[in-house]
Design an enzyme around this catalytic site. Structure first.
Site, PDB file in Angstrom:
ATOM      1  N   GLU A  54     -24.709  57.530  24.752  1.00 11.29           N
ATOM      2  CA  GLU A  54     -25.503  57.665  23.449  1.00 11.29           C
ATOM      3  C   GLU A  54     -24.718  56.825  22.381  1.00 11.29           C
ATOM      4  O   GLU A  54     -23.690  56.731  22.400  1.00 11.29           O
ATOM      5  CB  GLU A  54     -25.621  59.111  23.118  1.00 11.29           C
ATOM      6  CG  GLU A  54     -26.274  59.557  21.907  1.00 11.29           C
ATOM      7  CD  GLU A  54     -26.063  60.961  21.665  1.00 11.29           C
ATOM      8  OE1 GLU A  54     -27.007  61.517  20.815  1.00 11.29           O
ATOM      9  OE2 GLU A  54     -25.301  61.667  22.021  1.00 11.29           O
ATOM     10  N   LYS A 106     -34.918  60.800  20.698  1.00 10.40           N
ATOM     11  CA  LYS A 106     -34.310  61.985  20.844  1.00 10.40           C
ATOM     12  C   LYS A 106     -34.923  63.356  20.145  1.00 10.40           C
ATOM     13  O   LYS A 106     -35.354  63.108  19.007  1.00 10.40           O
ATOM     14  CB  LYS A 106     -32.809  61.957  20.541  1.00 10.40           C
ATOM     15  CG  LYS A 106     -32.061  63.336  20.807  1.00 10.40           C
ATOM     16  CD  LYS A 106     -30.562  63.085  20.281  1.00 10.40           C
ATOM     17  CE  LYS A 106     -29.502  64.264  20.773  1.00 10.40           C
ATOM     18  NZ  LYS A 106     -28.394  64.211  20.285  1.00 10.40           N
ATOM     19  N   CYS A 138     -28.070  63.364  25.167  1.00 10.68           N
ATOM     20  CA  CYS A 138     -27.112  64.268  24.865  1.00 10.68           C
ATOM     21  C   CYS A 138     -27.657  65.988  24.899  1.00 10.68           C
ATOM     22  O   CYS A 138     -27.952  66.609  25.718  1.00 10.68           O
ATOM     23  CB  CYS A 138     -26.439  63.986  23.731  1.00 10.68           C
ATOM     24  SG  CYS A 138     -24.834  64.734  23.446  1.00 10.68           S
TER      25      CYS A 138
END
Length: 263
Positions: free
Chosen positions: A43, A109, A143
């Site tokens: 990430e 995300k 994540c």
């Protein structure tokens, strides 16, 4: 369908230093000796997990995306990882799936890490990205998404096949929460009957938060194929299509799963 070879790169990122990170990944990719088809970076691989997008964000024409495009073409591989992107007046923690021909897919995300204030700096995505290569379908997460199983839930499609075969999560996940990281990666593999790949960073970030890495590759019944803590590492492995198909045929439990929609 044929097998798929993937390479995981666990690295100690240079804090908020785009040129240094691109040079570092350049060298690591150049050093890969095995033939591979997909290279997975952590990430925010060009900066580290920074809450300063105003200073660090690039456009889709910026140096990091151009580097991905150049490197994917040069090595004839797919390269994926997330970075800080500015678009239409908003900032995104955006994963890019870069093909050798310069075409790409994007995933913004969805689950921003409020504990660190990510929701105050970055806009949320609202669409999953399931990429395809050699007949494999690959669901791409970032994540904190790992904590929300509904977003990653595999489902049976109208043609009777699961929505995806591999779940990839790229991360900057701190060592102090490494137990959930390891457990959730394994859980996602078991519940979604797929390979799971988690690629994390190592080392201290600019806030002196230590990351132990614990990058992992897990098979569709939860068996750990690869796990690496603390050290930088480059790991290449070939995912077996026959193994995946055999497990899904022998244990066809996904057909009994609940149906649902995300609103």
């Amino acid at each position: 369908m044929s097998d798929l070879t993937v390479t995981l790169i666990q690295a100690n990122l240079h804090w908020e230093n785009i040129p240094a990170n691109l040079a570092m990944f350049d060298a690591k990719i150049d050093a890969i000796k095995e033939k591979t088809e997909v290279i997975i970076l952590p990430e925010m691989f060009s900066t580290g997990f920074s809450m300063q997008p105003e200073k660090l964000a690039e456009t889709m024409d910026g140096s990091a995306v151009q580097w991905m495009k150049k490197k994917a073409k040069e090595k004839n591989v797919i390269i994926t990882g997330s970075l800080i992107i500015e678009e239409d007046g908003a900032y995104y923690n955006r994963l890019i799936w870069m093909l050798p021909n310069g075409q790409f897919g994007i995933y913004n995300k969805r689950h921003r890490f409020g504990f660190a204030g990510e929701d105050n700096h970055y806009a949320a995505g609202d669409k999953r990205l399931i990429a395809q290569v050699k007949g494999w379908k690959i669901c791409l997460n970032i994540c904190y998404d790992l904590r929300f199983p509904v977003w990653a839930r595999n489902t049976i499609q109208d043609n009777g096949a699961p929505a995806y075969d591999v779940l990839v999560n790229v991360a900057n996940w701190p060592e102090r929460r490494s137990t959930p990281w390891r457990a959730l990666l394994q859980a996602r593999a078991i519940e979604n009957q797929c390979y799971v790949i988690g690629v994390n960073r190592v080392g201290n970030d600019g806030n002196e938060i230590y990351h132990s890495g614990d990058s992992s590759l897990i098979d569709p019944v939860g068996e750990i194929i690869y796990h690496k803590s603390h050290d930088e590492d480059v790991f290449t492995y070939t995912l077996s299509r026959a193994h995946l198909d055999e497990l899904r045929t022998k244990f066809p439990f996904m057909k009994d799963a609940d149906k649902f929609m995300i609103l």
